[in-house]
Write an enzyme that holds these catalytic residues in place. Sequence first.
Site, PDB file in Angstrom:
ATOM      1  N   ASP A  80       0.766  -1.571   0.018  1.00 13.26           N
ATOM      2  CA  ASP A  80      -0.131  -0.369  -0.128  1.00 13.26           C
ATOM      3  C   ASP A  80       1.282   1.001   0.085  1.00 13.26           C
ATOM      4  O   ASP A  80       2.204   1.146  -0.075  1.00 13.26           O
ATOM      5  CB  ASP A  80      -1.048   0.331   1.216  1.00 13.26           C
ATOM      6  CG  ASP A  80      -0.415  -0.065   2.284  1.00 13.26           C
ATOM      7  OD1 ASP A  80       0.086  -1.174   2.514  1.00 13.26           O
ATOM      8  OD2 ASP A  80      -0.678   0.234   3.986  1.00 13.26           O
ATOM      9  N   GLU A 138      -0.445  -2.181   5.009  1.00 15.20           N
ATOM     10  CA  GLU A 138       0.283  -2.309   6.103  1.00 15.20           C
ATOM     11  C   GLU A 138       0.227  -0.916   6.654  1.00 15.20           C
ATOM     12  O   GLU A 138       0.103  -0.970   8.157  1.00 15.20           O
ATOM     13  CB  GLU A 138       1.744  -2.335   5.908  1.00 15.20           C
ATOM     14  CG  GLU A 138       3.067  -2.361   7.421  1.00 15.20           C
ATOM     15  CD  GLU A 138       3.162  -0.981   7.464  1.00 15.20           C
ATOM     16  OE1 GLU A 138       3.160  -1.484   8.759  1.00 15.20           O
ATOM     17  OE2 GLU A 138       3.650  -0.153   6.639  1.00 15.20           O
TER      18      GLU A 138
END
Length: 399
Positions: A80, A138
Amino acid sequence: MLRKLFDELEEIYPELVDIRRDLHMYPELSHQEVNTPRKIAEYLEKLGLEVRTEVGGRGVVGTLKGGKPGKTVALRADFDALPIQEETDVEYKSRVPGVMHACGHDLHTATLLGVAKVLSGVRDEIPGTIKFIHQFAEEATPGGAKAMVADGCLDGVDMIYGAHVMSTEEFGTVSVKEGYASSAQDDFNIVIHGRGGHGSQPHLSVDPLVTGSQLVVNLQQIVSRRVDPLQAAAVTVGSFVSGEVNNVIPDSAVIKGTVRTFDEEARTIIAEALENVTNATCTANGATVDFEYIKDCPSIYNDPQETKRVEEMATLLVGKENLITGVPMMGSEDFAFYQKEVPGVYFLVGGRNEEIGAVFPHHHPKFTIDERAILHIGNMFISLVFNFLSDGKIKPESK
């Protein structure tokens, strides 16, 4: 054998750089990843791996079954991005306004795909099974690790390794810390309800802004007066929002913050004290309050025996002079959720290079990294996989 795999990884390095730069140009925020996991899954499927998608939400897990029986080892990368407007001048800068890979997750993903490609070419020689865990979100709270674990990404796994490229560590180095390596992360949200009024008549109101100001100060005493001085801890207020107009006392105030600890007892003490101090401060001022405490990821705990394995592999690959004994960080990392289920180690690989301007910290709009860290992380992963699965028999040649 390992030297051959290292050479193959170096041969496909340009391809991995292209993958990293493509991900960098088209970043996706936590819990909004659509194209990134699709690209990952397609790549792994072309390698002939078993692929699960939508693991825990948006995660992808590729499984490579070796030609010989043995244990199962997992490797993890995150994918991400962050809500940051990129300010670099690189030709592959983000094409998505306000979104940027400013932490290195694009490099982690490209590296793990490269490792999967190299290892898939020698699957008949692998004494066991390898899982390639590509994690979403994350950077978020809650992150993707906990959901992926709940959805079975670690089923059958005996050991897990993860790595993070670091712009604060010189290129060519590997850093690892035995035991607690990063703090636990908890967050809190506080909404103070007062009674608004005219700024000229404060006696007719219950001022949530003043109450909140007192609370912010009172919270600073929790660590200094409630927690053992030998235990590292931090309580930080990151947001305080109340009112909009000069002469109006607002109805409410919103305070948000984070808590960082290593010790579980300290973590419990702070959580209880935060709620008690919040309630007492608001009650004393005639205000009411909504208090929310979010217990998020635990501390990273690197298995001592496996940390020695990482240190040995790093010494052989980059030299003893480039192996750094890490220190505990107050930053958090939800890799810790995997370590709650199986033993594992999370290590850092240097990506700082002043010559190319790779000097800015993570989460900075000018963040960049020496892309050759792909090879160092990749070689570490390959070495750890074979060394673990062979019970220490297979290791790289000394540097």
